[in-house]
Write a protein that holds these residues in place. Structure first.
Motif, PDB file in Angstrom:
ATOM      1  N   THR A  73      23.126  40.197  53.953  1.00 21.21           N
ATOM      2  CA  THR A  73      22.432  38.683  53.316  1.00 21.21           C
ATOM      3  C   THR A  73      21.182  38.572  53.309  1.00 21.21           C
ATOM      4  OG1 THR A  73      24.828  37.801  53.790  1.00 21.21           O
ATOM      5  CG2 THR A  73      23.208  36.104  53.171  1.00 21.21           C
ATOM      6  N   PRO A  74      20.488  38.828  54.595  1.00 19.34           N
ATOM      7  CA  PRO A  74      19.091  38.378  54.589  1.00 19.34           C
ATOM      8  C   PRO A  74      18.196  38.915  53.391  1.00 19.34           C
ATOM      9  CG  PRO A  74      19.978  38.720  56.829  1.00 19.34           C
ATOM     10  CD  PRO A  74      20.852  39.080  55.894  1.00 19.34           C
ATOM     11  N   GLN A  75      18.732  40.222  52.954  1.00 13.70           N
ATOM     12  CA  GLN A  75      18.175  41.023  51.860  1.00 13.70           C
ATOM     13  C   GLN A  75      18.383  40.574  50.560  1.00 13.70           C
ATOM     14  OE1 GLN A  75      19.276  44.958  54.481  1.00 13.70           O
ATOM     15  NE2 GLN A  75      18.104  45.385  52.534  1.00 13.70           N
ATOM     16  N   ALA A  97      23.032  33.327  49.637  1.00 15.81           N
ATOM     17  CA  ALA A  97      21.871  33.385  50.521  1.00 15.81           C
ATOM     18  C   ALA A  97      22.194  32.921  51.907  1.00 15.81           C
ATOM     19  CB  ALA A  97      20.711  33.111  49.815  1.00 15.81           C
ATOM     20  N   LEU A  98      21.173  32.734  52.623  1.00 18.20           N
ATOM     21  CA  LEU A  98      21.250  31.852  54.099  1.00 18.20           C
ATOM     22  C   LEU A  98      20.716  30.512  54.029  1.00 18.20           C
ATOM     23  CD1 LEU A  98      20.559  34.738  56.671  1.00 18.20           C
ATOM     24  CD2 LEU A  98      22.642  33.994  55.870  1.00 18.20           C
ATOM     25  N   THR A  99      19.857  30.537  52.959  1.00 15.61           N
ATOM     26  CA  THR A  99      19.135  29.305  52.841  1.00 15.61           C
ATOM     27  C   THR A  99      19.082  28.553  51.431  1.00 15.61           C
ATOM     28  OG1 THR A  99      16.890  30.103  52.082  1.00 15.61           O
ATOM     29  CG2 THR A  99      17.650  29.734  54.596  1.00 15.61           C
ATOM     30  N   TRP A 158      33.184  46.910  61.269  1.00 19.16           N
ATOM     31  CA  TRP A 158      32.540  48.000  60.457  1.00 19.16           C
ATOM     32  C   TRP A 158      31.142  47.865  60.330  1.00 19.16           C
ATOM     33  CZ3 TRP A 158      35.571  44.094  58.707  1.00 19.16           C
ATOM     34  CH2 TRP A 158      35.222  43.006  58.090  1.00 19.16           C
ATOM     35  N   ASN A 159      30.487  46.677  60.943  1.00 20.12           N
ATOM     36  CA  ASN A 159      28.826  46.697  60.800  1.00 20.12           C
ATOM     37  C   ASN A 159      28.535  45.938  62.272  1.00 20.12           C
ATOM     38  OD1 ASN A 159      28.816  43.986  60.188  1.00 20.12           O
ATOM     39  ND2 ASN A 159      29.327  44.264  58.372  1.00 20.12           N
ATOM     40  N   ASP A 160      27.080  45.890  62.282  1.00 26.03           N
ATOM     41  CA  ASP A 160      26.670  45.160  63.486  1.00 26.03           C
ATOM     42  C   ASP A 160      25.743  43.860  63.390  1.00 26.03           C
ATOM     43  OD1 ASP A 160      24.337  46.165  62.476  1.00 26.03           O
ATOM     44  OD2 ASP A 160      23.632  47.212  64.277  1.00 26.03           O
ATOM     45  N   TRP A 161      25.982  43.316  62.144  1.00 22.94           N
ATOM     46  CA  TRP A 161      25.201  41.977  61.776  1.00 22.94           C
ATOM     47  C   TRP A 161      26.032  41.049  61.252  1.00 22.94           C
ATOM     48  CZ3 TRP A 161      25.685  39.809  57.041  1.00 22.94           C
ATOM     49  CH2 TRP A 161      26.185  40.945  55.810  1.00 22.94           C
ATOM     50  N   MET A 162      27.247  41.074  60.883  1.00 24.69           N
ATOM     51  CA  MET A 162      27.934  39.975  60.460  1.00 24.69           C
ATOM     52  C   MET A 162      28.339  39.045  61.665  1.00 24.69           C
ATOM     53  SD  MET A 162      30.324  41.353  57.420  1.00 24.69           S
ATOM     54  CE  MET A 162      31.270  40.049  57.248  1.00 24.69           C
ATOM     55  N   ILE A 163      28.544  39.510  62.708  1.00 27.65           N
ATOM     56  CA  ILE A 163      29.014  38.771  64.078  1.00 27.65           C
ATOM     57  C   ILE A 163      27.654  37.863  64.538  1.00 27.65           C
ATOM     58  CG2 ILE A 163      28.424  40.332  65.810  1.00 27.65           C
ATOM     59  CD1 ILE A 163      31.651  38.379  65.303  1.00 27.65           C
ATOM     60  N   ASP A 164      26.608  38.466  63.834  1.00 36.04           N
ATOM     61  CA  ASP A 164      25.124  37.540  64.469  1.00 36.04           C
ATOM     62  C   ASP A 164      24.724  36.682  63.310  1.00 36.04           C
ATOM     63  OD1 ASP A 164      22.338  36.893  65.085  1.00 36.04           O
ATOM     64  OD2 ASP A 164      21.813  38.845  65.137  1.00 36.04           O
ATOM     65  N   ALA A 166      22.193  34.734  62.952  1.00 35.43           N
ATOM     66  CA  ALA A 166      20.908  34.721  62.634  1.00 35.43           C
ATOM     67  C   ALA A 166      20.963  35.757  61.335  1.00 35.43           C
ATOM     68  CB  ALA A 166      20.042  35.219  63.798  1.00 35.43           C
ATOM     69  N   ARG A 167      21.893  36.528  61.455  1.00 31.82           N
ATOM     70  CA  ARG A 167      21.716  37.574  60.025  1.00 31.82           C
ATOM     71  C   ARG A 167      22.848  37.074  59.053  1.00 31.82           C
ATOM     72  NH1 ARG A 167      21.489  43.430  62.318  1.00 31.82           N
ATOM     73  NH2 ARG A 167      22.688  42.751  64.260  1.00 31.82           N
ATOM     74  N   SER A 168      23.935  36.644  59.515  1.00 31.95           N
ATOM     75  CA  SER A 168      25.163  36.491  58.582  1.00 31.95           C
ATOM     76  C   SER A 168      25.295  34.834  58.137  1.00 31.95           C
ATOM     77  CB  SER A 168      26.478  36.792  59.072  1.00 31.95           C
ATOM     78  OG  SER A 168      26.773  36.024  60.370  1.00 31.95           O
TER      79      SER A 168
END
Length: 339
Positions: A73-75, A97-99, A158-164, A166-168
């Protein structure tokens, strides 16, 4: 023939590759890009496409009509703005998006380019959800009064960013956005939300939440969580209480065996149900289909007819994000927040 470039070599890139492949003769994926060639090649093999580790290289290709963005999502903003600037239509995974600033910028970029933007609010293309909305709006059960929804999944291994968060964006933005959109489609514009965290997970962030959303047409209770054990089936539900009955769609899938969060599905158990106040309950026959294939088919249809999208639009996706962000604010403030 509609030519597609998929940006992203992860789980959703694989899902979208299969969905586009279902449109043989109408659309085809010509290239898949990822930061690593290995990941791009894995997705490309599913749809007979080229693979490249030049992430934005496909935007420069004259033979690409649609850019399907399956990146973290940040991209999203950068990828969408670059695709629109290159004159491409965009299918963008949810959340938009995130914002709100980024969401508005994406929508504005599509409008400036005069290109189609569809956001991956896939429940809008899920046959049982579509029929549930039709029944609720038809008046056969009277006016919708309230709704409840849930979405429960094991952690996204399956990825390392969705649980964070700040990134998801956290569980309210990344997971519950589907159901915030679904209940808004039934009950009308959302006005205020009060959210509570039931449990926290890694990073100390809420990973299982309940939100009560006030809508013009009634209130909705939405539950979402990413803390179920791996053996727990992915589960969702949407139930709408109307003046003269209830319409409900429960869904459950077996635990995933090879990545992702959804395993095998017993369609006979996942049936749309109507419980009228003045008669026996009944199962509603709906021709089940892959909703991601329904999503790509809708995008292809709008492009073929030269029509603007009517589902999963930028405006609808931005509204769902507004609810998600208000829920996050409510988690922090401990009080209801306006949307």
């Amino acid at each position: 023939m509609i030519n597609v470039a998929i940006l992203g070599g992860g789980f959703m890139g694989q899902t979208h590759a299969g969905a586009w492949s279902a449109l043989a003769g109408r659309a085809r994926v010509v290239v898949v890009s990822s930061r690593t060639h290995e990941r791009a090649a894995r997705v490309a093999a599913l749809c007979g496409a080229e693979a490249t580790d030049d992430l934005y290289g496909p935007l420069e290709r004259a033979d690409v009509d649609v850019v399907d963005i399956c990146l973290p999502t940040p991209q999203h903003r950068e990828a969408a703005e670059r695709a629109f600037a290159a004159g491409k239509h965009v299918l963008l995974e949810k959340p938009i998006a995130l914002t709100l600033e980024d969401a508005d910028a994406i929508v504005a970029a599509g409008e400036r380019a005069g290109k189609v933007l569809v956001v991956g609010l896939v429940l809008r293309f899920w046959p049982e959800y579509v029929e549930l909305r039709r029944i609720a709006a038809s008046g056969e059960l009277g006016r919708p009064l309230a709704a409840s929804a849930l979405r429960l999944s094991p952690p996204p291994g399956w990825n390392d960013w969705m649980i964070d968060p700040a990134r998801s964006g956290g569980v309210c933005v990344d997971l519950m956005v589907h159901d915030f959109d679904a209940v808004s489609a039934v009950l009308g514009p959302p006005r205020r939300v009060f959210a509570r965290a039931l449990c926290s997970g890694p990073h100390g962030a809420p990973q299982h939440c309940v939100a009560v959303v006030e809508h013009k047409g009634g209130d909705a209770a939405v539950e979402g969580g990413l803390m179920q054990p791996d053996s727990y089936p992915f589960s969702s539900n949407l139930r709408v209480l109307c003046e003269r009955g209830v319409v409900e769609y429960p869904f459950s899938a077996a635990p995933a065996a090879d990545g992702g969060n959804i395993g095998g599905v017993d369609q006979a158990a996942n049936r749309l149900r109507v419980h009228p106040a003045d008669g026996p309950w009944r199962l509603v026959e709906v021709a089940s289909a892959d909703p991601w294939a329904g999503q790509t088919a809708a995008v292809a249809g709008w492009l073929e007819r030269g029509q603007a999208p009517t589902e999963a639009t930028g405006a609808q996706a931005t509204l769902a994000l507004r609810v998600s962000l208000a829920a996050n604010r409510s988690l922090e403030s401990g009080r209801p927040e306006d949307i």
